[in-house]
Design an enzyme around this catalytic site. Sequence first.
Site, PDB file in Angstrom:
ATOM      1  N   LYS A  83       2.142   6.587   7.720  1.00 29.29           N
ATOM      2  CA  LYS A  83       0.986   6.991   6.969  1.00 29.29           C
ATOM      3  C   LYS A  83      -0.293   6.167   7.370  1.00 29.29           C
ATOM      4  CE  LYS A  83       3.755   7.442   2.720  1.00 29.29           C
ATOM      5  NZ  LYS A  83       4.139   6.847   1.465  1.00 29.29           N
ATOM      6  N   TRP A 114       0.822  -1.124   0.292  1.00 29.21           N
ATOM      7  CA  TRP A 114       0.129  -0.072   0.195  1.00 29.21           C
ATOM      8  C   TRP A 114       0.887   1.412   0.090  1.00 29.21           C
ATOM      9  CZ3 TRP A 114      -0.096  -4.177   3.045  1.00 29.21           C
ATOM     10  CH2 TRP A 114      -1.228  -5.179   2.829  1.00 29.21           C
ATOM     11  N   ASP A 115       2.069   1.240  -0.182  1.00 25.51           N
ATOM     12  CA  ASP A 115       3.111   2.440   0.100  1.00 25.51           C
ATOM     13  C   ASP A 115       2.860   2.972   1.377  1.00 25.51           C
ATOM     14  OD1 ASP A 115       5.028   4.102  -0.722  1.00 25.51           O
ATOM     15  OD2 ASP A 115       3.471   5.349  -1.892  1.00 25.51           O
ATOM     16  N   MET A 116       2.844   2.203   2.516  1.00 20.01           N
ATOM     17  CA  MET A 116       2.682   2.847   3.738  1.00 20.01           C
ATOM     18  C   MET A 116       4.244   2.712   4.365  1.00 20.01           C
ATOM     19  SD  MET A 116      -0.324   3.574   4.556  1.00 20.01           S
ATOM     20  CE  MET A 116      -1.571   3.568   3.677  1.00 20.01           C
TER      21      MET A 116
END
Length: 812
Positions: free
Chosen positions: A517, A489-491
Amino acid sequence: MHNTRAWSPSRLLPSLIGLFLLVVGVAMAAGGIRLITLGGSWYYLIAGVAFAVSGVLLIAARRSGLWLYAAILLASVVWSLFEVGLDWWPLVPRLAMWAVIGLVLLLPWVRRPLAEHAGKNSGTATPALVVAVIVAFGVALASQFTAPHTLEGTIDSQATHPVKPEYAAGADWPSYGGTQAGSHYSSLAQINTDNVDQLEEAWRIRTGDLPGPNAPKEITDEATPLKVNDTLYTCTPHSQVLALDPDTGDTKWRYDTQLSQEGAKDFSGWAHMTCRGVAYYDEAAYGGASNSPDNSNLTTTGNATSNDSCPRRIFLPTADARLIALDADTGKPCPGFGDNGAVDLTRNVRPFDPGGYYATSPPVVTRNLVIIGGHVTDNASTDEPSGVVRAFDVHSGELVWNWDSGNPTETKPIGPDAHYTRNSPNVWAPMSVDEERGLLYLPVGNQPPDQYGGDRPPATEKYSSSLVALHVDSGQVAWHAQLVHHDLWDMDPPAQPVLTDMATADGTQPVVIQPTKQGSLYVFNRNSGKPVVPIEEIPAPQGAVDGDHTAKTQPRSALNLLPPKLTGADMWGATPLDQMMCRIRFKSLRYEGQYTPPSLQGSISYPGNVGVMNWGGVAVNPATQTLFVAPKYLAFTLKLVPREQADEMERGASEGSGLQPNAGAPYAVKIGALLSPLKLPCQAPSWGDVAGIDLQQSKVVWRHANGTARDQMPVVPLPLPMGVPALGGPITTAGGVAFLSGTLDYYVRGYNVATGEQLWKARLPAGGNATPMTYTGNSGQQYLLVTAGGHGTFGTRMGDYVIAYKLPKDKE
C-alpha cells in the site's frame, strides 16, 4: 435633462455578475483570512477582496470594475503558473471560472449597459480585459500540450529469459494468480498488440447473486475465475460456486453453501462480504497423493490415497467461515473432507461478531495441504479473532499445522479446547507457494486496531506488516522481513507475493516481489530473504499520541511508486472556493509526509490505506522481466478520539457517529478520504495511473493517467480523462498486452505493455472490480474473462456478470 446614470433593466446582467463576484469574493476573503492564520497562501484574501470590489463596481455600473477584473485575472494567471505551471487539471480550479466570467464580461449585453451608464457611445471592453482573457485561455490551451506527470518510455519487450512452467499460466488458468507463483501472467499470445483492438464479446452470464436489501455495505464481487478441468470455476459474494462451460458460459453445475447468518437476523451488520476466488486440486498433477521427498517430514492423516472419491476438487472459503471441498466434476461435497465436505474455521478462534472472521481470498493448495488465512474486522476492538494460518490435509481436512504470529514457534496442531492468540496479525491477502523449495510466502497484516499500537506485545510486533516465509511441511518460519515498523496506518501488505526469476548483476536469482500500500515493491531472494533491490531505512515523523510511539525509521525500497510529498499547492477542487477549503483543511491537519502518525487534531495519511497497490497486486512477465501495475493515489485523514469522548459521541448518535470504535483501546478513530465540500479528492488528479517497470533495471519506464470520471459525474456522464483509481488487479500476456478492469469507470482495457498505450476498451454493465484472466477454449481460441459485479464501498455499480471476449475467427 436625461439622467444617464439612472438604473435601467438593461443593467440586470452586469449587476447579477457583479453580485456573484461580490458574494464569491467575500467568501474567498473570509476563507483567505483563515488560511493565512494557518500559514497558507495569501492569494485567496487578496483575490477575494479584488473580486468583491470588482463586483461592487459592476453593480454600480462603473467601467473601473472591468479594469480591476482584468488586473486580478492576469494576476491569477501569473500566480497559477508560479504554483503549478502548465498543468491542466491543477489550473482548472484556479482559472477556469474566472476566465469564463471574463469572457462573459466582454459580451455586448454587458458592455452596452456600462457604456450607456458612462454616457459614451463607444464600447467598454478595455484592452486590459481582452488581453487578460486571451492570456487565460492561451494558458489553458498551452496546458493541453503538456503532461508534467506523465512518464514516456519504452520497455524492451523481447522475450529473452526462460520461463519455468510454475511462473506462467497457459491454456488453463489453474490458480488465482495464474499459477501458485502469483505472476498474473499467461503464455498465450493469440491476442496480441496487433489484434487486441478487434476483441468482441463472446458471451456473458449473470450469476443471480445480487445484493439484497439487508446486504452489508461492502458487498464486493472480486472473483477471478479459474479455468481448469475443461471448466470455468467462479464464486459469488454469497459464497456460491458456479462451474461453467468455457466456450459458452453455460452452467455445468452450481453449489449454494446456504450461508449461516450466525445468529443475526440478516447480513446487514456484517463488515463486508467478499469472495476473490476458489482453489483447485488435482491428485493426478502430483502423481497420486503420496508424499514427495521435499515434504518427507509432513504428517498426513485420513484418506490420503489415490482412490479418494474426489480426485479433483474445488476448495471454497465461505463468508460464514467454512472451508468446503467440492467434487470438481459434479459440484457435490467431498464426504471424506472434514465433516461431510466442510471444515469449521471458527474452531479455536471464537468469539467474534457475525461476519467478523472468514477467508476472503482463496487458499493455497499443495501436494498434501490446503492452507488458509482469514480476514478480521479492522478497528472494531482489541479482542478480535486470531490471525492464525492453518494447513489442513488436502484429503481428510485434518489439521496438520498452524502458524499463529502470537505464538510462532508452536506449529503443531492446537488442542480442541485451546485458543489461538487473540488479535494477532492476520493474513487476508492471497499467499504464494514455491513447492520446489518447500516455502510458503505470507503477506502478514498488522494487529488491530490499525491506528493505535500502544498495547501490542513484542511477539506480534515482530511479524506485523511483514512478508513471512514458512516451511510448507511444518509451518516453521524460514525468514521474514518487516515492511512497516510499528504500523499505525493500516499499511499491511495487501497483495499476493509474486515469485519469479530475476536477472541481476549477481546472476539470475529466485525472487519474491511484495507489492504494498505504501508504494514500495520489495524484492527479496526467496531462499534467504535478503533484499535483491536495495531497501533504505528513512527517517520517519515522530510524536504519537500518549501511550503510543512511532518507529524512528521506515523501510523504503529503491523500486517504488511513491508520490511526491503533498503541499498546499497540490490541493484541488472543481471551483476556487472548494479548492480554498481543501487548502484550509490541509493546513488544519497534521502532515509531515509519509508515516505522519495519527493524532487528536487529525493527520493526513498519503498514500492512504487503500494503497498505491492493494489486493489486485501486479502482473509480471518473466520472459521480458517487466512488471505492469495500476497505482492509485488518494489521501486519507486519521483522527483519534479519546475513549470517553468517543463513547459519548456513540451514545448521542442516532445513526452512528462515523467512528470506528476500537473497543478496549484508549482511542477510537475516524477515517475518511481527504475530500472537498463537493466530495471530490482534495489532491489534484491523477488519482490512478498505469505504469510499466523494467525489473532488470529496477526502474519505472513509463507511467500514464488511466481512466475517466465518466461514471462519477453527478449529471452528465462526461468522459473526462482525469486518471481514476482502480480496485482490481491486472494481468499480462506473452502477446505483449496487459488487461485491467478495476477502474472507477466501467471499462475493461487492453494496453501495450512496452509503452502503456491503450489499445482497446469495452464498456462493462457494472464495476469490474476483480482481476481478469485469460485461457484457451475447446475451440482453440483465446478468451479474456472479466467479472463485473461492482463494489459497495468503492462506489461502483453493482451487478452479477461474467463476460468473455475473443477475437473474430478471421482475426486470430
